[in-house]
Design a protein around this motif. Structure first.
Motif, PDB file in Angstrom:
ATOM      1  N   ASP A  29     -13.334   1.285  -0.159  1.00  0.00           N
ATOM      2  CA  ASP A  29     -12.352   1.911  -1.039  1.00  0.00           C
ATOM      3  C   ASP A  29     -11.677   3.117  -0.394  1.00  0.00           C
ATOM      4  O   ASP A  29     -10.782   3.717  -0.981  1.00  0.00           O
ATOM      5  CB  ASP A  29     -12.962   2.281  -2.391  1.00  0.00           C
ATOM      6  N   SER A  30     -12.108   3.466   0.816  1.00  0.00           N
ATOM      7  CA  SER A  30     -11.452   4.529   1.573  1.00  0.00           C
ATOM      8  C   SER A  30     -10.701   3.989   2.782  1.00  0.00           C
ATOM      9  O   SER A  30     -10.235   4.769   3.619  1.00  0.00           O
ATOM     10  CB  SER A  30     -12.492   5.561   2.046  1.00  0.00           C
ATOM     11  N   TYR A  31     -10.597   2.693   2.866  1.00  0.00           N
ATOM     12  CA  TYR A  31     -10.015   2.063   4.043  1.00  0.00           C
ATOM     13  C   TYR A  31      -8.883   1.111   3.665  1.00  0.00           C
ATOM     14  O   TYR A  31      -8.892   0.515   2.591  1.00  0.00           O
ATOM     15  CB  TYR A  31     -11.077   1.261   4.807  1.00  0.00           C
ATOM     16  N   SER A  51      -4.688  -1.534   0.241  1.00  0.00           N
ATOM     17  CA  SER A  51      -4.945  -0.126   0.483  1.00  0.00           C
ATOM     18  C   SER A  51      -6.152   0.346  -0.313  1.00  0.00           C
ATOM     19  O   SER A  51      -6.270   0.096  -1.507  1.00  0.00           O
ATOM     20  CB  SER A  51      -3.717   0.697   0.079  1.00  0.00           C
ATOM     21  N   ARG A  53      -6.616   3.463  -0.804  1.00  0.00           N
ATOM     22  CA  ARG A  53      -6.176   4.670  -1.489  1.00  0.00           C
ATOM     23  C   ARG A  53      -5.617   4.370  -2.871  1.00  0.00           C
ATOM     24  O   ARG A  53      -5.962   5.023  -3.849  1.00  0.00           O
ATOM     25  CB  ARG A  53      -5.108   5.372  -0.650  1.00  0.00           C
ATOM     26  N   ASP A  54      -4.731   3.358  -2.949  1.00  0.00           N
ATOM     27  CA  ASP A  54      -4.072   3.123  -4.233  1.00  0.00           C
ATOM     28  C   ASP A  54      -4.050   1.657  -4.638  1.00  0.00           C
ATOM     29  O   ASP A  54      -3.452   1.311  -5.658  1.00  0.00           O
ATOM     30  CB  ASP A  54      -2.638   3.653  -4.208  1.00  0.00           C
ATOM     31  N   ASN A  73     -15.016  -2.723  -5.540  1.00  0.00           N
ATOM     32  CA  ASN A  73     -15.623  -1.526  -4.959  1.00  0.00           C
ATOM     33  C   ASN A  73     -17.126  -1.496  -5.161  1.00  0.00           C
ATOM     34  O   ASN A  73     -17.862  -1.007  -4.296  1.00  0.00           O
ATOM     35  CB  ASN A  73     -14.979  -0.279  -5.553  1.00  0.00           C
ATOM     36  N   SER A  99      -9.360   3.499   8.690  1.00  0.00           N
ATOM     37  CA  SER A  99      -9.350   4.664   7.806  1.00  0.00           C
ATOM     38  C   SER A  99      -7.942   5.203   7.552  1.00  0.00           C
ATOM     39  O   SER A  99      -7.736   5.968   6.612  1.00  0.00           O
ATOM     40  CB  SER A  99     -10.235   5.766   8.375  1.00  0.00           C
ATOM     41  N   ASN A 101      -4.280   4.943   6.138  1.00  0.00           N
ATOM     42  CA  ASN A 101      -3.692   4.177   5.052  1.00  0.00           C
ATOM     43  C   ASN A 101      -2.390   3.544   5.513  1.00  0.00           C
ATOM     44  O   ASN A 101      -1.305   3.888   5.029  1.00  0.00           O
ATOM     45  CB  ASN A 101      -3.450   5.077   3.839  1.00  0.00           C
TER      46      ASN A 101
END
Length: 120
Positions: A29-31, A51, A53-54, A73, A99, A101
């Protein structure tokens, strides 16, 4: 860090498969996570990105309307649902994570690939 791609197999044209990319050592969820595919003698082609991020998703033209990328996630897994499969979708599919985005071609981590064969 390990990315484990799975879910490949043999299907007839028009069939469906769901590929999974399970991660250990990183939180997807951060990649930015991408799927690529490659056939013998050809370069690896980008298929789709999601993404971390979003949740934005991106698809190459032949995948639009047929493939859906998603993530869970809680399971730290990204999926590629592939419907209406065609013979030209036959390839080894790889997942990758970065990592940054950015849905590009360069990724820090790669999975080992899973074979998808579409044939009657």
């Amino acid at each position: 860090v390990q990315l484990q791609a799975s879910g490949g197999g043999s299907v007839q044209p028009g069939g469906s498969l769901r590929l999974s990319c399970a991660a250990s050592g990183i939180s997807l969820d951060s990649y930015m996570v991408a799927w690529f595919r490659q056939t013998p003698g050809k370069e690896r082609d980008w298929v789709s990105c999601i993404s971390g991020r979003d949740g934005s998703t991106y698809y190459e033209d032949s995948a639009k309307g047929r493939f859906t990328i998603s993530r869970d996630n809680a399971k730290n897994t990204v999926y590629l649902q592939m419907n209406s499969l065609r013979a030209e979708d036959t390839a080894i599919y790889y997942c990758a994570a970065d990592s940054l985005n950015f849905c590009g071609m360069d990724y820090e981590y790669w999975g080992q690939g899973t074979l998808v064969t579409v044939s009657s």
